[in-house]
Design an enzyme around this catalytic site. Sequence first.
Site, PDB file in Angstrom:
ATOM      1  N   ALA A  58      25.780 -14.942 -13.601  1.00 52.48           N
ATOM      2  CA  ALA A  58      25.394 -15.608 -14.856  1.00 52.48           C
ATOM      3  C   ALA A  58      24.940 -17.034 -14.581  1.00 52.48           C
ATOM      4  O   ALA A  58      23.953 -17.504 -15.162  1.00 52.48           O
ATOM      5  CB  ALA A  58      26.561 -15.604 -15.836  1.00 52.48           C
ATOM      6  N   SER A  74      32.402 -16.022 -23.397  1.00 54.36           N
ATOM      7  CA  SER A  74      33.335 -15.484 -22.424  1.00 54.36           C
ATOM      8  C   SER A  74      34.580 -15.063 -23.181  1.00 54.36           C
ATOM      9  O   SER A  74      34.808 -15.503 -24.314  1.00 54.36           O
ATOM     10  CB  SER A  74      33.692 -16.539 -21.367  1.00 54.36           C
ATOM     11  OG  SER A  74      34.760 -16.100 -20.552  1.00 54.36           O
ATOM     12  N   ARG A  75      35.388 -14.220 -22.586  1.00 60.28           N
ATOM     13  CA  ARG A  75      36.668 -13.890 -23.211  1.00 60.28           C
ATOM     14  C   ARG A  75      37.638 -15.059 -23.124  1.00 60.28           C
ATOM     15  O   ARG A  75      38.680 -15.069 -23.762  1.00 60.28           O
ATOM     16  CB  ARG A  75      37.255 -12.650 -22.553  1.00 60.28           C
ATOM     17  CG  ARG A  75      36.555 -11.370 -23.000  1.00 60.28           C
ATOM     18  CD  ARG A  75      37.020 -10.162 -22.252  1.00 60.28           C
ATOM     19  NE  ARG A  75      36.537  -8.930 -22.876  1.00 60.28           N
ATOM     20  CZ  ARG A  75      36.510  -7.752 -22.276  1.00 60.28           C
ATOM     21  NH1 ARG A  75      36.938  -7.647 -21.024  1.00 60.28           N
ATOM     22  NH2 ARG A  75      36.066  -6.687 -22.903  1.00 60.28           N
ATOM     23  N   HIS A  95      29.598  -3.182 -19.010  1.00 62.54           N
ATOM     24  CA  HIS A  95      28.224  -3.234 -19.506  1.00 62.54           C
ATOM     25  C   HIS A  95      28.034  -2.415 -20.776  1.00 62.54           C
ATOM     26  O   HIS A  95      27.358  -2.850 -21.716  1.00 62.54           O
ATOM     27  CB  HIS A  95      27.241  -2.746 -18.441  1.00 62.54           C
ATOM     28  CG  HIS A  95      27.000  -3.735 -17.351  1.00 62.54           C
ATOM     29  ND1 HIS A  95      26.188  -3.482 -16.267  1.00 62.54           N
ATOM     30  CD2 HIS A  95      27.471  -5.003 -17.166  1.00 62.54           C
ATOM     31  CE1 HIS A  95      26.171  -4.534 -15.465  1.00 62.54           C
ATOM     32  NE2 HIS A  95      26.938  -5.463 -15.992  1.00 62.54           N
ATOM     33  N   LYS A 102      22.469  -5.072 -13.353  1.00 61.62           N
ATOM     34  CA  LYS A 102      22.618  -3.801 -12.690  1.00 61.62           C
ATOM     35  C   LYS A 102      23.924  -3.774 -11.881  1.00 61.62           C
ATOM     36  O   LYS A 102      24.458  -4.850 -11.571  1.00 61.62           O
ATOM     37  CB  LYS A 102      21.411  -3.492 -11.810  1.00 61.62           C
ATOM     38  CG  LYS A 102      21.359  -4.108 -10.435  1.00 61.62           C
ATOM     39  CD  LYS A 102      21.195  -5.409 -10.246  1.00 61.62           C
ATOM     40  CE  LYS A 102      20.944  -6.558  -9.578  1.00 61.62           C
ATOM     41  NZ  LYS A 102      21.361  -7.763 -10.120  1.00 61.62           N
ATOM     42  N   ASP A 118      27.535  -1.250  -6.533  1.00 55.60           N
ATOM     43  CA  ASP A 118      27.250  -2.679  -6.438  1.00 55.60           C
ATOM     44  C   ASP A 118      26.081  -2.979  -5.520  1.00 55.60           C
ATOM     45  O   ASP A 118      25.240  -3.829  -5.834  1.00 55.60           O
ATOM     46  CB  ASP A 118      28.495  -3.424  -5.965  1.00 55.60           C
ATOM     47  CG  ASP A 118      28.488  -4.871  -6.395  1.00 55.60           C
ATOM     48  OD1 ASP A 118      27.923  -5.708  -5.664  1.00 55.60           O
ATOM     49  OD2 ASP A 118      29.017  -5.184  -7.474  1.00 55.60           O
TER      50      ASP A 118
END
Length: 351
Positions: A17, A37-38, A80, A98, A179
């Site tokens: 990010a 954000s959380r 996601h 992705k 990943d």
Amino acid sequence: MAEQSVRWGILATGGIAAAFTADLVDLPDAELVAVASRSGESARAFAERFGIPRAYGDWEALANDEDIDVVYVATPHSAHRAAAGLCLEAGRNVLCEKPFTLNLREAEELVELARGRGRFLMEAMWMYCNPLIRRLKALVDDGAIGEVRTVQADFGLAGPFPPAHRLRNPALGGGALLDLGVYPVSFAQLLLGEPSDVTARATLSPEGVDLQTGALLSFDGGALASVHCSIVGGTSVTASVTGSRGRIDIPSGFFHPDRFVLHRDGRDPEEFAADPADGPRSSLRHEAREVMRALRAGETESPLVPLEGTLAVMRTLDALRERIGVRYPGEPGDLGDLGDLGKGASYAPVS
């Protein structure tokens, strides 16, 4: 939106990010509006770092911010589906990191949701937007090396990564394939479409994720792709495309190269280098520019990163995980009908 700045929201505050946001700051037609954000503390720190006016301590507030044109989803891929789905439900356009989701079922749900809402949705497969990769694809499509016979690509990190690291955590979709392996698989499918069959072998961790995976993808017409990914050994991160009349080699960093070499039968090798005007090879600005171009044009998906292509890659990743026996918490024992592998083989990303 044809002339005005595109207003961005950033969902998550991790490393990717930050890298994406840093590139957005340099684009004069991109406006950073909010970050979520959380953790409210994390959101505020990120906002202060990049000069973002609003910081939210929950995803819902960002999704419901009507001043935002598009949200960049940068959570771990296990989240996601939830994060992108929340934004689409609220009427936001979405660029989602992705791998697009954990599995094909989740990907199909997001695509159906976006199409039902008439919203823009794109996987952040920055490799497909890279000018040099687009040049390579154009050469292949124009027959520079004849009919493609084989594609080879690898992506491995040396590690070692402890069991608690996200790359080994099943709850976060850990493992080399999703990943890292998404890059060589996507590279092969960019050039060859969707495989008709796959075989794979993997070394699994005690937690049940793949530490390394090697796969062979078979395509109608006889072409083959050999791909490898690893989180236990640093590889050369190279790629090669061999055709009936030549070969193209990417000597390093194949998914964001600074050069590649074209070998044609009976000719001297030709080197193609990245244009310095396009920015550093690590730049994520090309995918951001493509999103903004598409939004201004009123498009709901990108011809460079088509949704059918994203679904085709997810179908392949599901098939590979079926072969190596990797499941994530909450997934069914059977990832789906693998007889459908190849169903979307006709998709064609634009050069």
